[in-house]
Design a protein around this motif. Structure first.
Motif, PDB file in Angstrom:
ATOM      1  N   GLY A 123      -1.619   0.226  11.224  1.00 33.72           N
ATOM      2  CA  GLY A 123      -0.072   0.722  10.770  1.00 33.72           C
ATOM      3  C   GLY A 123       0.864  -0.428  10.092  1.00 33.72           C
ATOM      4  N   THR A 124      -0.178  -0.982   8.977  1.00 31.12           N
ATOM      5  CA  THR A 124       0.633  -1.978   8.283  1.00 31.12           C
ATOM      6  C   THR A 124       0.737  -1.712   6.549  1.00 31.12           C
ATOM      7  N   ILE A 125       1.704  -1.669   5.617  1.00 33.78           N
ATOM      8  CA  ILE A 125       1.153  -1.550   4.103  1.00 33.78           C
ATOM      9  C   ILE A 125       0.286  -2.344   3.538  1.00 33.78           C
ATOM     10  N   SER A 126      -0.496  -1.966   2.732  1.00 34.16           N
ATOM     11  CA  SER A 126      -1.749  -2.731   2.019  1.00 34.16           C
ATOM     12  C   SER A 126      -1.513  -2.216   0.581  1.00 34.16           C
ATOM     13  N   VAL A 127      -1.327  -3.515  -0.411  1.00 27.49           N
ATOM     14  CA  VAL A 127      -1.524  -3.696  -1.478  1.00 27.49           C
ATOM     15  C   VAL A 127      -2.852  -3.541  -2.498  1.00 27.49           C
ATOM     16  N   GLU A 185       4.577  -7.100  -3.251  1.00 30.66           N
ATOM     17  CA  GLU A 185       5.240  -7.622  -1.651  1.00 30.66           C
ATOM     18  C   GLU A 185       6.481  -7.687  -0.933  1.00 30.66           C
ATOM     19  N   ALA A 186       6.984  -8.389  -1.978  1.00 27.64           N
ATOM     20  CA  ALA A 186       8.430  -7.573  -1.738  1.00 27.64           C
ATOM     21  C   ALA A 186       8.933  -6.086  -1.462  1.00 27.64           C
ATOM     22  N   LYS A 187       8.255  -5.242  -2.055  1.00 28.49           N
ATOM     23  CA  LYS A 187       8.225  -3.803  -2.132  1.00 28.49           C
ATOM     24  C   LYS A 187       7.692  -3.661  -0.485  1.00 28.49           C
ATOM     25  N   VAL A 188       6.040  -4.093   0.128  1.00 33.72           N
ATOM     26  CA  VAL A 188       6.428  -3.817   0.839  1.00 33.72           C
ATOM     27  C   VAL A 188       7.358  -4.395   2.051  1.00 33.72           C
ATOM     28  N   GLY A 189       7.454  -5.028   1.448  1.00 37.32           N
ATOM     29  CA  GLY A 189       9.002  -5.556   2.693  1.00 37.32           C
ATOM     30  C   GLY A 189      10.471  -5.205   2.944  1.00 37.32           C
ATOM     31  N   LEU A 190      10.421  -4.212   1.868  1.00 38.27           N
ATOM     32  CA  LEU A 190      11.527  -3.935   1.770  1.00 38.27           C
ATOM     33  C   LEU A 190      11.519  -2.384   2.826  1.00 38.27           C
ATOM     34  N   MET A 191       9.700  -0.859   2.393  1.00 34.29           N
ATOM     35  CA  MET A 191       9.371  -0.319   3.057  1.00 34.29           C
ATOM     36  C   MET A 191       9.521  -0.649   4.078  1.00 34.29           C
ATOM     37  N   THR A 192       9.041  -1.844   4.807  1.00 35.66           N
ATOM     38  CA  THR A 192       8.367  -2.472   6.790  1.00 35.66           C
ATOM     39  C   THR A 192       9.560  -2.715   7.473  1.00 35.66           C
ATOM     40  N   ALA A 193      10.348  -3.463   6.627  1.00 37.03           N
ATOM     41  CA  ALA A 193      11.616  -3.303   7.398  1.00 37.03           C
ATOM     42  C   ALA A 193      12.580  -2.210   7.410  1.00 37.03           C
ATOM     43  N   GLU A 238      14.407   2.472  10.639  1.00 34.57           N
ATOM     44  CA  GLU A 238      14.968   3.669  10.587  1.00 34.57           C
ATOM     45  C   GLU A 238      15.452   4.365   9.637  1.00 34.57           C
ATOM     46  N   ARG A 239      15.333   3.598   8.086  1.00 35.54           N
ATOM     47  CA  ARG A 239      15.637   4.175   7.451  1.00 35.54           C
ATOM     48  C   ARG A 239      15.340   4.804   5.765  1.00 35.54           C
TER      49      ARG A 239
END
Length: 358
Positions: free
Chosen positions: A7-11, A49-57, A62-63
């Protein structure tokens, strides 16, 4: 690298470039990758990692933009799009350790066809299809298109390329029905055997074995003495020689047994046990079917008053003559390693059984 939690994004590093592996749960169980178009450097890792944070948020609130356009970097260089040749080459490298040598040969043949295509063709799926139809038989083109479609699906699954699969938008090339088997007559069979005994006696037993067992030629080449049980009157087909290499199993089954009758016993008892294999070339090696067909079988048949047919027609002849002799389809299917349905579909109509006078 440690596996990311479910359920998490990996680089990830893919061919020296950074990409994100997005959770399958976000995309209905499908694999989804997002290429950043940035080389894998410590600085670019921070951007990832910043992109991962943005996508996760975005997902939590729900946006999340499922088109992924929101997350693309305008300043990032675009990765060069892989050609179908690149994709299929990687697919062949992946498959060649998982399939039989005969299948590797088919994959390699398709790869060679892609290499023959001009650059203007290989860059466009529609041009690839048109070129295949123009330069191949209908059945060859159909099979190649089928392999390319499967390879592209694999590439999507591996994150090598992006959806959708362009080959799935084309109308499928219609499959050409297999031609009816063309067996030799009993007299033609006997003439071929007699001629081999006179002109090339070294291979006479091999030819008789093909005619009297209906086995596939590759199975006869792969038969070892350890699988011949003269005491109990049976032999076992459990491997074949394909492209010069032994492979386990037959085309349709891991193994099958075949009864040794007096005719077959005479053939086997007259064959000297010089090596593991029952039938050998004149140099004492396993028989190479291509060489045998081109240098022995074809020249001999071309000098006989018989319409030429390939070596595989020995199998057709055995099956047809067995049906003429009243052997049940179920028993015959077991002997030759086919299903009763295949026997009915391809051979039953060739039987010379006459309508009885009632």
């Amino acid at each position: 690298m440690a596996r990311a939690k479910k359920g998490t994004i990996s680089v990830e590093n893919f061919r020296g470039m950074l990409r994100l592996y997005l959770p399958r749960t976000w995309f209905n169980g499908k694999k989804k990758y997002f290429s950043l178009g940035l080389p894998d450097t410590p600085e670019n890792r921070k951007i990832a990692e910043a992109k991962v944070g943005l996508m996760t948020a975005d997902y939590i609130y729900e946006r999340f933009d499922f088109t992924l356009e929101k997350y693309r970097l305008d300043t990032a260089p675009q990765e060069e799009k892989l050609s179908m040749l690149d994709i299929y080459s990687q697919y062949v490298d992946f498959k060649k350790h998982l399939v039989k040598p005969s299948s590797v040969h088919n994959f390699t043949t398709t790869l060679n066809k892609l290499k023959e295509m001009p650059d203007s063709v290989i860059k466009s799926p529609s041009n690839i299809r048109s070129w295949l139809v123009e330069h191949n038989t209908q059945e060859q083109a159909r099979r190649v298109m089928q392999r390319l479609t499967t390879a592209y699906d694999w590439a999507i699954e591996q994150g090598i390329t992006e959806e959708p699969n362009p080959f799935k938008k084309f109308k499928k090339i219609k499959k050409v029905s297999d031609p009816s088997p063309d067996p030799f007559t009993r007299n033609e069979r006997d003439l071929i055997i007699e001629t081999f005994e006179k002109i090339n006696p070294h291979f006479a037993n091999f030819v008789k074995f093909l005619f009297f067992t209906g086995c596939r030629p590759s199975e006869a080449c792969g038969l070892r003495w350890e699988n011949v049980d003269m005491t109990n009157g049976k032999l076992r087909f459990c491997e074949a020689v394909v492209m010069g290499k032994h492979q386990q199993g037959t085309k349709t089954l891991p193994s099958r047994e075949f009864p040794i009758n007096n005719q077959l016993r005479e053939i086997l008892e007259s064959e000297a046990k010089k090596a593991e294999n029952v039938f050998l070339s004149e140099r004492g090696k396993p028989i190479d079917l291509h060489n045998f067909s081109q240098r022995k079988w074809k020249p001999l048949l071309n000098n006989l008053p018989i319409r030429y047919r390939g070596l595989y027609h020995c199998r057709h002849t055995f099956i047809t003559l067995c049906l003429d002799s009243g052997i049940s389809i179920r028993v015959l299917a077991k002997w030759v390693g086919n299903s009763p349905e295949i026997i009915l579909r391809h051979y039953a109509g060739l039987s010379k059984t006459e309508v009885p006078e009632l």
